[in-house]
Design a protein around this motif. Structure first.
Motif, PDB file in Angstrom:
ATOM      1  N   ASN A 177      -3.396   9.272  -3.516  1.00  0.00           N
ATOM      2  CA  ASN A 177      -4.643   9.262  -4.196  1.00  0.00           C
ATOM      3  C   ASN A 177      -5.241   7.829  -4.218  1.00  0.00           C
ATOM      4  N   THR A 178      -6.263   7.402  -3.477  1.00  0.00           N
ATOM      5  CA  THR A 178      -6.631   5.941  -3.309  1.00  0.00           C
ATOM      6  C   THR A 178      -7.105   5.557  -4.889  1.00  0.00           C
ATOM      7  N   ARG A 179      -7.787   6.584  -5.503  1.00  0.00           N
ATOM      8  CA  ARG A 179      -8.291   6.291  -6.734  1.00  0.00           C
ATOM      9  C   ARG A 179      -7.220   6.346  -8.033  1.00  0.00           C
ATOM     10  N   SER A 180      -6.104   6.618  -7.645  1.00  0.00           N
ATOM     11  CA  SER A 180      -5.102   6.334  -8.938  1.00  0.00           C
ATOM     12  C   SER A 180      -5.099   5.253  -9.683  1.00  0.00           C
ATOM     13  N   GLU A 181      -4.844   5.549 -10.942  1.00  0.00           N
ATOM     14  CA  GLU A 181      -4.727   4.302 -11.797  1.00  0.00           C
ATOM     15  C   GLU A 181      -3.172   3.662 -11.779  1.00  0.00           C
ATOM     16  N   GLN A 213      -4.535  -5.243 -13.710  1.00  0.00           N
ATOM     17  CA  GLN A 213      -3.838  -5.251 -15.089  1.00  0.00           C
ATOM     18  C   GLN A 213      -3.068  -6.397 -15.534  1.00  0.00           C
ATOM     19  N   ARG A 214      -2.387  -7.004 -14.781  1.00  0.00           N
ATOM     20  CA  ARG A 214      -1.538  -8.346 -14.857  1.00  0.00           C
ATOM     21  C   ARG A 214      -2.155  -9.368 -14.648  1.00  0.00           C
ATOM     22  N   GLY A 215      -3.515  -9.264 -14.198  1.00  0.00           N
ATOM     23  CA  GLY A 215      -4.224 -10.677 -14.095  1.00  0.00           C
ATOM     24  C   GLY A 215      -4.204 -11.584 -12.856  1.00  0.00           C
ATOM     25  N   ARG A 216      -3.453 -10.734 -11.683  1.00  0.00           N
ATOM     26  CA  ARG A 216      -2.932 -11.669 -10.656  1.00  0.00           C
ATOM     27  C   ARG A 216      -3.562 -11.227  -9.453  1.00  0.00           C
ATOM     28  N   LEU A 217      -4.703 -10.253  -9.294  1.00  0.00           N
ATOM     29  CA  LEU A 217      -5.158  -9.619  -8.017  1.00  0.00           C
ATOM     30  C   LEU A 217      -5.725 -10.663  -7.215  1.00  0.00           C
ATOM     31  N   THR A 218      -6.458 -11.702  -7.673  1.00  0.00           N
ATOM     32  CA  THR A 218      -7.147 -12.715  -7.013  1.00  0.00           C
ATOM     33  C   THR A 218      -5.778 -13.604  -6.529  1.00  0.00           C
ATOM     34  N   LEU A 223       0.770  -0.923  -0.069  1.00  0.00           N
ATOM     35  CA  LEU A 223       0.019  -0.160   0.013  1.00  0.00           C
ATOM     36  C   LEU A 223       0.913   1.321  -0.054  1.00  0.00           C
ATOM     37  N   LYS A 224       1.905   1.207   0.396  1.00  0.00           N
ATOM     38  CA  LYS A 224       3.031   2.263   0.100  1.00  0.00           C
ATOM     39  C   LYS A 224       3.573   2.215  -1.085  1.00  0.00           C
ATOM     40  N   ASP A 225       2.800   2.274  -2.102  1.00  0.00           N
ATOM     41  CA  ASP A 225       3.374   2.230  -3.438  1.00  0.00           C
ATOM     42  C   ASP A 225       3.427   3.815  -3.988  1.00  0.00           C
ATOM     43  N   LEU A 226       3.395   3.877  -5.288  1.00  0.00           N
ATOM     44  CA  LEU A 226       3.465   5.178  -5.763  1.00  0.00           C
ATOM     45  C   LEU A 226       2.609   6.242  -5.676  1.00  0.00           C
ATOM     46  N   LEU A 241      -2.704  -2.157  -6.545  1.00  0.00           N
ATOM     47  CA  LEU A 241      -3.566  -2.927  -6.706  1.00  0.00           C
ATOM     48  C   LEU A 241      -4.234  -2.809  -8.147  1.00  0.00           C
ATOM     49  N   ASN A 242      -4.103  -1.742  -8.875  1.00  0.00           N
ATOM     50  CA  ASN A 242      -4.327  -1.688 -10.172  1.00  0.00           C
ATOM     51  C   ASN A 242      -3.445  -2.290 -11.014  1.00  0.00           C
ATOM     52  N   TYR A 243      -1.954  -2.177 -10.769  1.00  0.00           N
ATOM     53  CA  TYR A 243      -0.989  -3.213 -11.522  1.00  0.00           C
ATOM     54  C   TYR A 243      -1.369  -4.356 -11.529  1.00  0.00           C
TER      55      TYR A 243
END
Length: 438
Positions: A79-83, A92-97, A71-74, A87-89
């Motif tokens: 901005n939690t809604r940032s693209e 996009q990579r198809g690995r969230l689950t 969660l200490k990403d870029l 989590l959005n990465y």
């Protein structure tokens, strides 16, 4: 995703270095520009001496994990809604689950590097890779930054500069880097390039996380080799990552630290050094100790930790490095030949005098040589330098432990953009009193 360079003669911001810190700044700038009228948008360009985005690739050791939460990403804490969130990465990579099923806050270092590279490809920033900043000057109105690349030299002009040159590997004063003696920051590259492995023995100097990770990697990579760790402590100390101690990395802690007296700053640093310096994740300590103990049981020793010790001599000869390990309490010595010596001995901050040259004379430094920095990371300068020199790193003395770490990049990027926008508007619209005096 780098954009086609179509810059005005003078940009608002020139970033020197394009690691995670200035990548975070580029993201914050893009999101700022998308939210304001065209007249308030900020122009920027970045120069980076590497040929592509890379972040400590020589230390992307198999199995090594991040020491901070994903969660200490870029972007998330700004901005939690940032693209551009981790989590959005993952989505996009198809690995969230699949990542959720890991049940961890700490991704592998290899995965986090892939996230950073993904963000660098995604953001619309004008980045000149393979380009070094060789000189910085102030012409009375703008900064002039001389750059060098394979295409030749060029001068870029900017109202403000943001220095994020990263850290310089630190070796002991009497040690020179060679093919067999090197710093840990490029250990994978150096090991791949070793001329030969004949002694089947390695020495690692240092007591921090990187030293322990290199010990574990060498022990696994070379299953017949001895690996000797040398440190002034008796052994590795666990990092304090408990919830209350971790508050030292909170964004609010930067305000506390900046407003504290020099004496209190020293006390706070001393209290919390174990969160970051010469400290190792406890599971890694336990893993190394278990390996060593198992070898004691079997009688086949390969892993050795020399505590309360140091190197009293180091000589490279032919296909080996000859070292003497000095045990301080007993003054006893152990001599051995090894294939390589790896120094996990930390880094030096950005050399401001080296990059600013004569312009450093217009900047303010304290008696101990540390730069005087405003809360918004702007270097204090002589009034004649009206442009802003901002520091990403090298502000630990004024802003606390997060200065050179990933922990606060998202929030710091937002603060920088706010300050840069405010100072740029002020430069474009000076107060009436300033207008009347010219």
């Amino acid at each position: 995703m780098p954009v086609e360079s179509n810059l005005p003669d003078v940009v608002d911001i020139l970033g020197v270095g394009y690691g995670p810190s200035n990548l975070g700044l580029a993201i914050a700038l893009q999101e700022h520009n998308a939210a304001v009228p065209a007249r308030e948008r900020l122009t920027s360009v970045f120069v980076e001496r590497q040929s592509e985005f890379k972040w400590h690739t020589g230390m992307l050791l198999p199995g090594a994990t991040m020491q901070i939460s994903f969660l200490k990403d870029l972007a998330t804490q700004r901005n939690t809604r940032s693209e551009f969130t981790f989590l959005n990465y993952l989505e996009q990579r198809g690995r969230l689950t699949h990542f959720i099923n890991l049940q961890t806050f700490f991704p592998s270092r290899i995965e986090f590097h892939d996230y950073l590279s993904w963000a660098a490809d995604k953001v619309r920033a004008d980045v000149h890779y393979g380009t070094s900043a060789t000189a910085v000057a102030w012409n009375g109105r703008h900064f002039e930054v001389t750059t060098r690349s394979a295409a030749g030299s060029r001068t870029l002009r900017a109202r403000n500069i943001v220095l994020a040159g990263g850290l310089t590997p630190k070796l002991p004063d009497d040690v020179d880097a060679t093919d067999r003696v090197f710093h840990n920051h490029r250990v994978l590259d150096r090991l791949d390039a070793l001329p030969s492995v004949n002694q089947e023995r390695f020495v690692v100097v240092g007591a921090g996380q990187s030293a322990a990770e290199v010990m574990a990697h060498l022990h696994q990579r070379y299953p017949s080799a001895e690996v000797h760790g040398v440190m002034s402590k008796y052994g590795y100390s666990p990092a304090d990552d408990s919830p209350y101690a971790n508050r030292v990395f909170d964004p609010e802690a930067v305000d506390d630290f900046y407003s504290a007296s020099p004496q209190l700053r020293d006390e706070l640093m001393a209290y919390h050094r174990s969160t970051n310096y010469s400290a190792v994740d406890l599971p890694l300590i336990e893993d190394l100790y278990e390996r060593e103990y198992t070898e004691r049981v079997t009688g086949r020793r390969r892993l050795f930790v020399h505590g309360a010790s140091g190197l009293s001599s180091l000589t490279e000869s032919g296909d080996a490095v000859e070292v003497t390990i000095f045990h301080r309490p007993t003054a006893s010595e152990s001599r051995m030949r090894c294939d390589a010596v790896v120094f996990a001995t930390g880094f030096r901050p950005l050399d401001l005098h080296g990059i600013l040259g004569s312009l450093a004379e217009e900047c303010r430094f304290a008696a101990d040589g540390t730069p005087e920095v405003e809360r918004d990371y702007r270097l204090r300068t002589d009034p004649s330098v009206s442009g802003g020199i901002y520091l990403q790193g090298g502000t630990e003395h004024s802003h606390g432990l997060t200065s050179s770490l990933l922990s606060n990049i998202a929030v710091r990027s937002g603060e920088l953009v706010f300050s840069l926008a405010a100072h740029t508007r002020l430069a474009d619209n000076p107060p009436l009193t300033a207008v009347l005096t010219h």
